[in-house]
Each structure stands twice: as C-alpha cells, then as structure tokens.
Design a protein around this motif. Sequence first.
Motif, PDB file in Angstrom:
ATOM      1  N   ALA A  29       8.269 -26.150   0.524  1.00 50.41           N
ATOM      2  CA  ALA A  29       8.749 -27.498   0.205  1.00 50.41           C
ATOM      3  C   ALA A  29       8.931 -27.672  -1.301  1.00 50.41           C
ATOM      4  O   ALA A  29       9.938 -28.228  -1.758  1.00 50.41           O
ATOM      5  CB  ALA A  29       7.770 -28.539   0.744  1.00 50.41           C
ATOM      6  N   SER A  30       7.976 -27.178  -2.078  1.00 52.28           N
ATOM      7  CA  SER A  30       8.077 -27.275  -3.537  1.00 52.28           C
ATOM      8  C   SER A  30       9.227 -26.429  -4.061  1.00 52.28           C
ATOM      9  O   SER A  30       9.922 -26.813  -5.009  1.00 52.28           O
ATOM     10  CB  SER A  30       6.762 -26.830  -4.187  1.00 52.28           C
ATOM     11  N   LEU A  31       9.432 -25.273  -3.438  1.00 53.42           N
ATOM     12  CA  LEU A  31      10.529 -24.402  -3.857  1.00 53.42           C
ATOM     13  C   LEU A  31      11.875 -25.079  -3.622  1.00 53.42           C
ATOM     14  O   LEU A  31      12.746 -25.083  -4.502  1.00 53.42           O
ATOM     15  CB  LEU A  31      10.452 -23.078  -3.102  1.00 53.42           C
ATOM     16  N   LEU A  32      12.048 -25.658  -2.449  1.00 52.53           N
ATOM     17  CA  LEU A  32      13.306 -26.346  -2.139  1.00 52.53           C
ATOM     18  C   LEU A  32      13.511 -27.556  -3.044  1.00 52.53           C
ATOM     19  O   LEU A  32      14.639 -27.851  -3.458  1.00 52.53           O
ATOM     20  CB  LEU A  32      13.318 -26.772  -0.670  1.00 52.53           C
ATOM     21  N   GLN A  33      12.423 -28.236  -3.360  1.00 48.76           N
ATOM     22  CA  GLN A  33      12.517 -29.383  -4.269  1.00 48.76           C
ATOM     23  C   GLN A  33      12.977 -28.933  -5.654  1.00 48.76           C
ATOM     24  O   GLN A  33      13.800 -29.601  -6.296  1.00 48.76           O
ATOM     25  CB  GLN A  33      11.161 -30.080  -4.363  1.00 48.76           C
TER      26      GLN A  33
END
Length: 289
Positions: free
Chosen positions: A78-82
Amino acid sequence: MRIEIRKITDAHTPSSRTVNTTLYYILSSSTAPLLESSLSTEERDKLEASLNYADHCFSGHATMHAENLWPERVSGAASLLQLVNLWTLTLQKRACKALVSAGAHGMMQAVTLSFGGLQFTENHLQFQAEPSVLHNSYSLRGLRYHRDRISLSVVADADGRPSLHVSVKPQDEEKPVKLYACEAGCINEPVELTSEPRGHVFPVLVTQPLTPLLYISTDLRHLQDLRHTLHVKAILAHDEHMAKQDPGLPFLFWFSVASLVALFHLFLFKLIYNEYCGPGAKPLFRSKV
C-alpha cells in the motif's frame, strides 16, 4: 539514464541507495510500451519523439529535497503504491504528462529531469536548480535531447565551490546534431558540447533577478540572442551570492548583546557607587593614626 549521488553534505539529500530503490519502485510499477513487440512503427516513432523532446517537463523547483518523494523505507504494498501515485501526480502536474504516458522510459526521463530541476522549453533545455543546494555533488546521465544523450554533473570542490560539467553522446554518428551551451545570463559565447568524459566545465554564476544556471540548445543563434532578453541587473559568482544570502547574525542579536553589556556595566557601577559613596560607605583611604 541514471542518477548518481557522489557526495552529500546535508541530511536532506537522498542517498544513492534511496534514489536507486525509489527508481526501482517507480519503474517496476510502470508499463514499458517501447519493449512490446506488438507496438506499431507509427506508435513507436511517436513515443520516441516524446522522449527526445519532453515538452515543458519539468516545471517547478527540483524534487531533490522533497523528502516525501524519496523515503528511506517503504513498508508494504500500500505504501509503495502510494509513493508511485504521488510521483505520477507530481510529474503530471509539472508538465510531464507526455513522458508519464510513455511508460517506464518516460518516467525515468521525467524523474531525472525533476531531480536536478531541469526543464525543456520551446528552444532549449535549462538547468534551474537553486544555487543554495549545489554544495552536493551528483550526476544526471543519459538525458534524451534530440536523439542525443546529455550528461550533467554538479561537482563541488574541497572549498564547496560548485561547477557544472556537461557532455553529450551523439546517437546518430552519420547525422550528428550539434548542441551548444552557455552559463547563467549567457554572457559568454555559447560553446559546442563534446563527448569528452569530463565534459565542458561551466562556472556556477547567479544572476539578479534569478535565472537558470545553464542553457543547452541545438540553436546557436537562439542562445546568442538569449543574453539580450534576460535583462539581468547583476551576475555574481556562486560564493559571492551565498555570502549575500547569509550576511551574518541578525541585528536583534547584536542589539541584545549590546544591551546586556550595558546593563552589566550599569550594575557594576551601582555596586561600586554603593560601596564607596552610598550610606555606610567605606572610606577610600584609611588613617595610619
């Protein structure tokens, strides 16, 4: 195309590891249409054209010190996609939509341009980094410009004085395109860039009002005319500019110090006066009788 961090002298510039990791996240999350075998010749030529001349990308200040774009750690998908979405939005809002649409190759070009504050205009590529961040040494290699590959290095010497090293690697040996460059204000005659590894060395000059530190173009006449259109009032060496930006401690500090010194002397005078002139004061001289 790559970003190389040579020397960091502050805590706000991302390390080589952080830069490479972030680029890996971005590129691994992007498509690469230029590598697809099903791509038609017309579509390929269109994508290549968008990479060779990137419209007005990248507008705005450099992303080098945007700490939220270069996190040291990314925890979870999720953090990577953000992070990738933040990069995509940033680039799209800074005139890099065409490069973002070109997939991984375009994203790499856009991120590299943004890192140093490089921007394409109608007639040239300009380097508009803030003079105050040039105490770091780094290189931006393989930038596409009219089928050629430009390498730009910011090199700070032992005393912290920066210089710009620029070279070009032609991609079409049969029909090479000449590239010319001049420093801030274009006060000196533009020089033709070569493929020498060290590149041509330009001093870092700072104009008032502030203008880009370097201009690169295929049009020699454009650069020659540019000096007459910038309307700068003064041109300073980098160290002179930085000295003016940091004139020393503020007036309030020195006023406070002077006030404390004056109060101390008044207090000391009062003690001496009370000791020898006030009620019950001791005589200055004692009688020997």
